[in-house]
Design a protein around this motif. Sequence first.
Motif, mmCIF file in Angstrom:
data_model
loop_
_atom_site.group_PDB
_atom_site.id
_atom_site.type_symbol
_atom_site.label_atom_id
_atom_site.label_comp_id
_atom_site.label_asym_id
_atom_site.label_seq_id
_atom_site.Cartn_x
_atom_site.Cartn_y
_atom_site.Cartn_z
ATOM 1 N N ARG A 12 23.341 -59.758 -55.696
ATOM 2 C CA ARG A 12 22.092 -59.609 -56.453
ATOM 3 C C ARG A 12 21.577 -60.978 -56.909
ATOM 4 N NH1 ARG A 12 24.555 -54.582 -58.055
ATOM 5 N NH2 ARG A 12 25.727 -55.555 -59.761
ATOM 6 N N CYS A 13 22.517 -61.863 -57.290
ATOM 7 C CA CYS A 13 22.122 -63.218 -57.711
ATOM 8 C C CYS A 13 21.545 -64.021 -56.544
ATOM 9 C CB CYS A 13 23.320 -63.963 -58.298
ATOM 10 S SG CYS A 13 23.885 -63.293 -59.875
ATOM 11 N N LEU A 14 22.069 -63.804 -55.341
ATOM 12 C CA LEU A 14 21.567 -64.519 -54.162
ATOM 13 C C LEU A 14 20.088 -64.240 -53.932
ATOM 14 C CD1 LEU A 14 24.519 -63.944 -51.640
ATOM 15 C CD2 LEU A 14 23.958 -66.068 -52.804
ATOM 16 N N ASN A 15 19.662 -63.030 -54.249
ATOM 17 C CA ASN A 15 18.259 -62.645 -54.045
ATOM 18 C C ASN A 15 17.386 -62.854 -55.273
ATOM 19 O OD1 ASN A 15 19.310 -59.903 -51.944
ATOM 20 N ND2 ASN A 15 18.607 -61.916 -51.334
ATOM 21 N N SER A 16 17.920 -63.535 -56.307
ATOM 22 C CA SER A 16 17.143 -63.745 -57.527
ATOM 23 C C SER A 16 15.881 -64.555 -57.225
ATOM 24 C CB SER A 16 17.986 -64.480 -58.572
ATOM 25 O OG SER A 16 17.190 -64.844 -59.676
ATOM 26 N N PRO A 17 14.739 -64.120 -57.751
ATOM 27 C CA PRO A 17 13.517 -64.913 -57.552
ATOM 28 C C PRO A 17 13.558 -66.251 -58.302
ATOM 29 C CG PRO A 17 13.104 -63.080 -59.056
ATOM 30 C CD PRO A 17 14.480 -62.884 -58.508
ATOM 31 N N HIS A 18 14.465 -66.350 -59.307
ATOM 32 C CA HIS A 18 14.629 -67.615 -60.029
ATOM 33 C C HIS A 18 15.523 -68.519 -59.171
ATOM 34 C CE1 HIS A 18 15.648 -70.530 -63.115
ATOM 35 N NE2 HIS A 18 14.739 -69.997 -63.918
ATOM 36 N N PHE A 19 14.952 -69.603 -58.633
ATOM 37 C CA PHE A 19 15.662 -70.396 -57.630
ATOM 38 C C PHE A 19 16.963 -70.988 -58.160
ATOM 39 C CE2 PHE A 19 13.523 -73.810 -59.809
ATOM 40 C CZ PHE A 19 14.299 -74.933 -59.603
ATOM 41 N N GLN A 20 17.044 -71.316 -59.473
ATOM 42 C CA GLN A 20 18.272 -71.925 -60.001
ATOM 43 C C GLN A 20 19.437 -70.937 -59.974
ATOM 44 O OE1 GLN A 20 16.896 -73.337 -63.850
ATOM 45 N NE2 GLN A 20 16.735 -75.434 -63.100
ATOM 46 N N ASN A 66 17.208 -63.450 -47.874
ATOM 47 C CA ASN A 66 16.831 -64.806 -48.284
ATOM 48 C C ASN A 66 16.217 -65.591 -47.127
ATOM 49 O OD1 ASN A 66 17.553 -64.593 -50.939
ATOM 50 N ND2 ASN A 66 19.210 -66.080 -50.866
ATOM 51 N N ILE A 67 16.858 -65.496 -45.970
ATOM 52 C CA ILE A 67 16.377 -66.251 -44.806
ATOM 53 C C ILE A 67 14.981 -65.789 -44.394
ATOM 54 C CG2 ILE A 67 16.766 -66.573 -42.322
ATOM 55 C CD1 ILE A 67 19.801 -66.695 -43.009
ATOM 56 N N GLN A 68 14.740 -64.491 -44.520
ATOM 57 C CA GLN A 68 13.448 -63.948 -44.095
ATOM 58 C C GLN A 68 12.337 -64.136 -45.116
ATOM 59 O OE1 GLN A 68 14.029 -59.825 -42.930
ATOM 60 N NE2 GLN A 68 15.776 -60.362 -41.633
ATOM 61 N N SER A 69 12.699 -64.078 -46.416
ATOM 62 C CA SER A 69 11.591 -63.990 -47.374
ATOM 63 C C SER A 69 11.722 -64.790 -48.673
ATOM 64 C CB SER A 69 11.370 -62.517 -47.755
ATOM 65 O OG SER A 69 12.552 -61.977 -48.330
ATOM 66 N N HIS A 70 12.820 -65.563 -48.898
ATOM 67 C CA HIS A 70 12.898 -66.275 -50.179
ATOM 68 C C HIS A 70 11.895 -67.417 -50.207
ATOM 69 C CE1 HIS A 70 14.385 -68.036 -53.892
ATOM 70 N NE2 HIS A 70 15.119 -66.947 -54.066
ATOM 71 N N TRP A 71 11.219 -67.556 -51.341
ATOM 72 C CA TRP A 71 10.113 -68.509 -51.455
ATOM 73 C C TRP A 71 10.559 -69.961 -51.567
ATOM 74 C CZ3 TRP A 71 9.711 -71.784 -55.659
ATOM 75 C CH2 TRP A 71 10.530 -71.481 -56.758
ATOM 76 N N ASN A 72 11.821 -70.175 -52.019
ATOM 77 C CA ASN A 72 12.266 -71.541 -52.287
ATOM 78 C C ASN A 72 12.971 -72.135 -51.067
ATOM 79 O OD1 ASN A 72 14.618 -73.447 -53.406
ATOM 80 N ND2 ASN A 72 12.859 -73.566 -54.785
#
Length: 498
Positions: free
Chosen positions: A388-396, A432-438
């Motif tokens: 769940r943390c891996l997909n967090s929108p908060h990049f840190q 993450n690879i497909q859609s994470h913004w950071n």
Amino acid sequence: MLNKFMKRGQRKPSKSDADGYAFPPPGNRNSESVSTSNVVVNHSSRAPATPGADNIGQPQPQQMPSGASLAPIPTGTVESLPMFRDVPVSERQHLFLRKCQVCRFQFDFTDTLKMVREKEIKRLNLVELVDYVQSGSGKITETNQEEMISMISVNIFRCLPPSSHEHTGSENIETDEEEPYLDPSWPHLQLVYELLLRYVVSSDTDAKVAKRYINHSFVLKLLDMFDSEDPREREYLKTILHRIYGKFMVHRPYIRKAINNIFYRFIYETQRHNGIGELLEILGSIINGFALPMKEEHKLFLVRALIPLHKPKSIGMYHQQLAYCITQFVEKDNKLADTVIRGLVKYWPITNCQKETLFLGELEEVLEATQAAEFQKCMVPLFRQIARCLNSPHFQTAERALFLWNNEHIVSLIAQNRNIILPIVFEALETNIQSHWNQAVHGLTVNVRKMFQEMDFKLFEECQKHYAEKQAHLKQAQQQRQLTWQKLADAADAHQMH
């Protein structure tokens, strides 16, 4: 009126003396004094002493005839007293008592112009008492010890001023960026605390005698003072309580229990206390000294107090000390790793990303001390949370979770249990690879994915196949839902037309 009693030979102190309140350096003290450099209290408030400033601000010596006795101190007055070195040895115990009595007087330190001379007399007497106790000039009688502790109690055990949040009615938030509250009476309070510290650490202080005065009631009141907003006071309290714990073995269970109670009140009632970090620092040292096998009492303390301390919102103010205590337990007894990790997962924050980042940092320290057998007991709930943390929108938060794969020990634990862990985190990595913004999170995810691929290519392909099947099934289910909704919409339109 008081000036009438003050007209004794005393040089007016210079401005630097009155403002600095510095102790004379060990090398320039009286010939009777010795340095106790093994006791260190780090305070930014203590001004450096100036060489040769031994007698600056001290009252002028009073000529005392040999064998002459000191008259009893007048009630309700603050009088200037001679220095210890200026009276015969036989009179020093009585002079010690007199100085303690003078130091019982309380003053209003918020008004710097009020009773300046009396405050200076009290300060000089406190400096003399500190020097006398530190130098080991003579063993203090039991009566004088009792009077000294009574005087110390009168000065330091007081009602603390309301906290800033009590003035505004606002929630208790982290106040690291705000200016700390500085008690105006600190120049005198510091000397009182220094006197107590020197008394406790002195080799002349017999613990069997001193425990009559430094008793449970005294310790409890000392603990109450940890809620002071002045960080200088809390620093002294931390050092003194730690020394009391080391010297008075009889008090150790009581101190641990009293600290427990402070934690319980903080966690379950107020969630407001200024001294949690300092108390945890003391406990870190205590935990470090626990003998093995660990007592049940200590394990209960971990479960009932330390782990629930992850719950309050203000954890950022004491998290570093808490993480140290938690890690100490796991390093002492590896079997506690499962209990600690499950506790972290239980109190894991849901909406506070900064707090999540703290938890991930602590988790890495705990996993560093975790062995394979304990890791296997808790890895499923743990890696569900990490996913769940891996997909967090908060990049840190996402970045900190991915950094776990930079730790060799953690990677070895993951590699040994990859059949269970990879299926849990695979979907999070692909998302993450497909859609994470950071971009940084994206790059780290690619590295972790590649690590798993090299670790076990066959297992990786199986997970990829299951993921593709799941995505196809989800897409099909979504299409089916849309088709159903379209049929319902068409039926509703047809019904309206009729």
